[in-house]
Each structure stands twice: as structure tokens, then as C-alpha cells.
Design an enzyme around this catalytic site. Sequence first.
Site, PDB file in Angstrom:
ATOM      1  N   GLU A  51     -13.268 -31.015  59.234  1.00 58.59           N
ATOM      2  CA  GLU A  51     -12.798 -31.321  60.589  1.00 58.59           C
ATOM      3  C   GLU A  51     -11.281 -31.498  60.658  1.00 58.59           C
ATOM      4  OE1 GLU A  51     -13.423 -35.460  61.942  1.00 58.59           O
ATOM      5  OE2 GLU A  51     -14.821 -35.613  60.269  1.00 58.59           O
ATOM      6  N   ALA A  92     -13.417 -15.581  56.274  1.00 57.86           N
ATOM      7  CA  ALA A  92     -12.518 -16.087  55.224  1.00 57.86           C
ATOM      8  C   ALA A  92     -13.089 -17.301  54.505  1.00 57.86           C
ATOM      9  CB  ALA A  92     -11.157 -16.435  55.831  1.00 57.86           C
ATOM     10  N   LYS A 111     -10.571 -10.695  41.943  1.00 59.02           N
ATOM     11  CA  LYS A 111     -11.437 -11.278  40.922  1.00 59.02           C
ATOM     12  C   LYS A 111     -12.865 -10.748  41.015  1.00 59.02           C
ATOM     13  CE  LYS A 111      -8.671 -15.469  40.454  1.00 59.02           C
ATOM     14  NZ  LYS A 111      -7.520 -14.890  41.160  1.00 59.02           N
ATOM     15  N   LYS A 121     -18.180 -13.112  44.893  1.00 60.82           N
ATOM     16  CA  LYS A 121     -17.430 -12.343  45.889  1.00 60.82           C
ATOM     17  C   LYS A 121     -17.789 -10.853  45.792  1.00 60.82           C
ATOM     18  CE  LYS A 121     -14.670 -13.687  48.411  1.00 60.82           C
ATOM     19  NZ  LYS A 121     -14.832 -14.188  49.803  1.00 60.82           N
ATOM     20  N   VAL A 163      -0.992 -21.653  42.066  1.00 61.42           N
ATOM     21  CA  VAL A 163      -0.101 -22.193  41.039  1.00 61.42           C
ATOM     22  C   VAL A 163       1.214 -22.717  41.601  1.00 61.42           C
ATOM     23  CG1 VAL A 163      -1.043 -20.802  39.177  1.00 61.42           C
ATOM     24  CG2 VAL A 163       0.819 -19.893  40.548  1.00 61.42           C
ATOM     25  N   THR A 169      -1.414 -21.496  31.448  1.00 64.26           N
ATOM     26  CA  THR A 169      -2.571 -21.296  30.579  1.00 64.26           C
ATOM     27  C   THR A 169      -2.261 -20.432  29.370  1.00 64.26           C
ATOM     28  OG1 THR A 169      -3.253 -19.471  32.009  1.00 64.26           O
ATOM     29  CG2 THR A 169      -4.250 -21.616  32.426  1.00 64.26           C
TER      30      THR A 169
END
Length: 614
Positions: A313, A360, A406, A418, A451, A468
Site C-alpha cells: 500500500e 511488472a 536471467k 520468469k 547493486v 561477489t
Amino acid sequence: MSMKYKMLLLFVIDMAIVSLSIATSYILRFDAEIPPSYTTQMLIYGLISIVICGVSMNAFGMYRRLWRYASVGEIVAIGKAVMIGGGASYLISSIVMERRIPFSVALATTEMMLLLMGGIRFAWRAFRSYSSKSGNQKTNALIFGAGNCGALIAKEISGPNLLDRKLIGFIDDDLTKQGLQIHGCPVLGDRSQISELVDMHDIKEIIIAIPSAPRKVLSELINLCIPTGVKIRMIPGIIDLIDGKITVQTIRDVDVADLLGRDSIQMDMQGISEYLLDKVVLVTGAGGSIGSELSRQIATFSPKKLLLLGHGENSIYSIEMELRRKYPEMQLEPIIADIQHLSRMEEVFKEYRPHVVFHAAAHKHVPLMERNPSEAVKNNVFGTRNVADCARKFGSDRFVLISTDKAVNPSSVMGTTKRIAEMYIQSLNGLSNTKYAAVRFGNVLGSRGSVIPMFKDQISRGGPITVTHPDMVRYFMTIPEAVQLVIQAGAISNGGEIFVLDMGKPVRILDLAENLIRLSGFEPHVDIPIEFTGIRQGEKLFEELLFIEEEVAATQHDRIFIGKLNEINRFELELEFRRLETLLFKEHQSVLGILDEMVPSEHRRVGYGLVGVP
């Protein structure tokens, strides 16, 4: 002293200058021996001149100006006021007096008034500017670009606006400008001499003032300046220069997005207007980074009604209030709903009948979804199915899924879900009049959880920045750029496509971190340490935008391509969906096993997570 009394004092000084100028002119005219008959004339001429010149100075606003900001405009105004006042005084005095006033006296009087009135004002301006600056520690600055914009900025810096800066000179690649001066500052060299000039003159700031340069060129210049360790700033853009808005206050800091060097997108405004103008448009996940920017840009095309759907909200309230301020006449409908609830989605579609759907809403955090695969499936797979089915059932014209790179050879739960969402909307295309399409792109700069915000937070706390892997690379684009291309893809869709956006060259995350540290005014590995934490579950060293077997086709837009896989077997896909539904609340491994069967990947599973193999 108040401004009123300052202006009154200035008026008294001006009138004293009028009297002094007349007296001096008579003394010079008669070699200090003024005849008695001319003494009376001098007094009357002086009184008339005080009145007339006082009126003239007031008429030209000489006592409504801040003289510490005086420039050429003020010189012109003083000249007009003195010339008209002096001329009128001479004519009136000649009329009322029997003996004609010597013309040489009138001319000398006007010259002296001009010199003294102008001189005292600009002497005051110089004194105020010097006294203000003398107590400050100045920052030595260079301007890159000795053109019109650079000259404007140089004028601003030399004025009273930037009291803590000292302009040392210009850098410009134009050989014909080398050695010339602009506002008293020399053109010192070209881009090859940046490091040398910074060291020689102890430069602390470089201002890039080339608004007409392509973004690729600006990116090159920024990358040249970054190793010097100085503060880099730039002017906003060519439109502001055309509109005359360029001032020191509008100069902005260089952002990481400037390093991408990507030119602005040319959009087919007519094509977009045709499918958004006066239409009901639904944006799911409207409170997120992509969803909120979608909502902002869609609003510019005057939809009939814009539906802002989200689960949180606070984020929906925030984008609703922003759009209501900007577009008070537009119909907005904030909707709090969970896409996982089919009955709620059906209520929304039945009530509002959206013509266009931008989907989205999604769970997108890779490591988090590795630990919660069932939630990723419920939201990204079944949530997408709910929205897509409702678009078909209630007759939406277009459905655009926001996907990700990805989803290509996925090494993560998020990427796999996805990809399944892509497969599902492909299977729906052709079953109704609804045109289904997916738009696939990489990382967006500045989105929540990305990032850049994390790096900025780590820098603000003094580090370390955590990366990483030193060789990890990603595709990046800005949020507005990604959304512009998504909207454009919706306009050119014929149904069944997976649109792939031109992401440019991949960016090494380590380089991104180091540049961000430098742009923040620190030295990487010295002021701000960088630590390597190892690849997280579900991550790959390199992201891909296409499957090996995908065919790529160009579109009428040079930044959008189409990747087409083989046809999706809808019957087999439905069977897999049922198996997923059955196992959703069981062990992670069961869910992961079906995901791996549905979307085989060249990457291998380790434990319950997924680890990319470069």
C-alpha cells in the site's frame, strides 16, 4: 543597513556626483576663475540637473538594482539615464536662462557623471565580490569545453554565485582555441593533457560543458577524468542551454548512468499514442522501480484511465500521489491486490476492462528466491498465469510481460520462473484477440535491491564494498531507458514475440564499484576497501540475453530485437503446471526438480540452490 536606506544613500551620492561634475566642469572651463555671471548660471544649472537627473535615474530603475550582480545591462542602463538626464537638463537650463550654458561644460558634466556613477557602482561590486571570496578556501576548477556553454559557466564562476571556486582555465580538443582566453581564463590544452593539468594546477573539480556531445563521447570524457581523482560535474543537457537555463546551480554531479554512454532513445510517438491514448491501462507491480516508471511514462500519453495495481500500500500510495500532482486531470485508480489471487484479479478485470496490461509484478531477488522457491513459483508463475488469463477472458488488446535476461539458460529459481512465465504467455497467443509479448532486459541502474543503492550505502558507511567475484559482468541500462523500450515494444508487437532489448556492452561489477567510489571522491582499495564474497546461490558470472537455439530478428526500432523459440506445447505445459501446484507446499527439492524439467539449463544444481558455471 536595510536595502531602503542603502538605495537612499546611493541616491544622495548620485546627486552629489551631479553637483560635483557641474562644478568641476565650470572650474575646468574657466581655469578655476569662474566669472560672477557664470556662478549664478552654475547654481541654477546644478539645481535643474539634480531634479532632472534624479527623475531620469529613477525612471531607469537605478535604485531597484542589486549592484553586486551588475553586468553589461547595468552599464547600458546607467548610460541611458545619464545621457537623457544630462541632455534634458542642458536644454531646460538653456531655455530658462538668458545666457547660454557653454556646450563644453554640458559635455564634460555628462562625461564625469557617467564615469563617477558607473565607477562607484562597479567598484562596490568588485569590493563585495573580493571581500566575500577572500575569506573562503577556493576550489580550483577546469571547464572541459571552450564553447558557448563553457563561456556561460565561466561567466557564472567569475561572478558572485560560486564564491568558493576559482576557474583556472579550459580544456578543449579544438586546436584553434589553444592559448586563447575566455573571460580572462586561458584554454590550457586538450584531453590528452588532463592528468598533467590537474597535477600542475592542483585542480579539484572538472566541469564537463559540452551539452551537444553524444552520450558515448561524454562517457569517454568521464572515464578520462575519473583516474585523476577530482570531482567531476556536468551541465544537464542541450535543451537547457537552448532555453537559457544554464547556471552554476543547474550543474549536476556525474552519475554512474553517465558511464554507460548510451544515446537517448528515439520513440515512435504516433505508434505509442495509438495504443495508449484514451485507453484503460493496467500496470501490475506499479509501486516497484519498473512499474512506477512505467506509470509515469504511460501518463504522458493521456490514457483514459491508469490502473495502479500492487500488493504494497505504501508504494502504491506514493506513485498515486506523485501522478496526481503532475496530472491532476487524469483518471487514476490505485488498486491494492495480490496477483496470486485469481478471484481478485477477475474482479479487477471485470470492473475496469483494461485495454492494455503491463505486467511488472514479480519476485526478483535471486538469492532470496533460492531460499523461497515456492513463493517465487506462486508469484512469478501462477501470478502471471492469473493476470494473463484474465487479459484473455476479459478481452484486453495487449499484454506485455516484463521479463529478464536471467530467464536465459537460468541458473536460479527466479530466472527459471520468469522463463516459465514467458512460455505461458507464448502458449496463450493466438487463442484470442489479445496480443501477448514479453520484453527481456538485464539489470537496471538504481532499482530497489540492485547493486548501485547497495554500493552507495556501503560507501556512505566507509566501506567495505562487497563484490561477489572480480570477473562477474552484467548488462545494465537506466530505468527510464528500459521502460521507454518496453512501451515501444508494446506498440510494435503482433503477438507471440519475446523482445530483447539492446543492452550495449556488459559491465564488470568490479569496475562499476571502483568508478562509483571515485565519483564519490574516494580512492578504491585505499579509502574504501573492496571485498570479494563469492558467487551467491543462483548467480552466474555472465548473463545471456538469448538461448543458443533462439533466432534473432530485427524490428523497425534499432534498439529492439525479437528472439523466437520453437512453439510451446500448451497441453504439456498445463500438465507441468498441475504438477507444480501439487508440490508447491512440499519440500524445496520437489519444486526444484519440476522447474529443472520444465526449463533444462546447461547450469548444474548444487544442494537446493543453483550455482552458475561459466
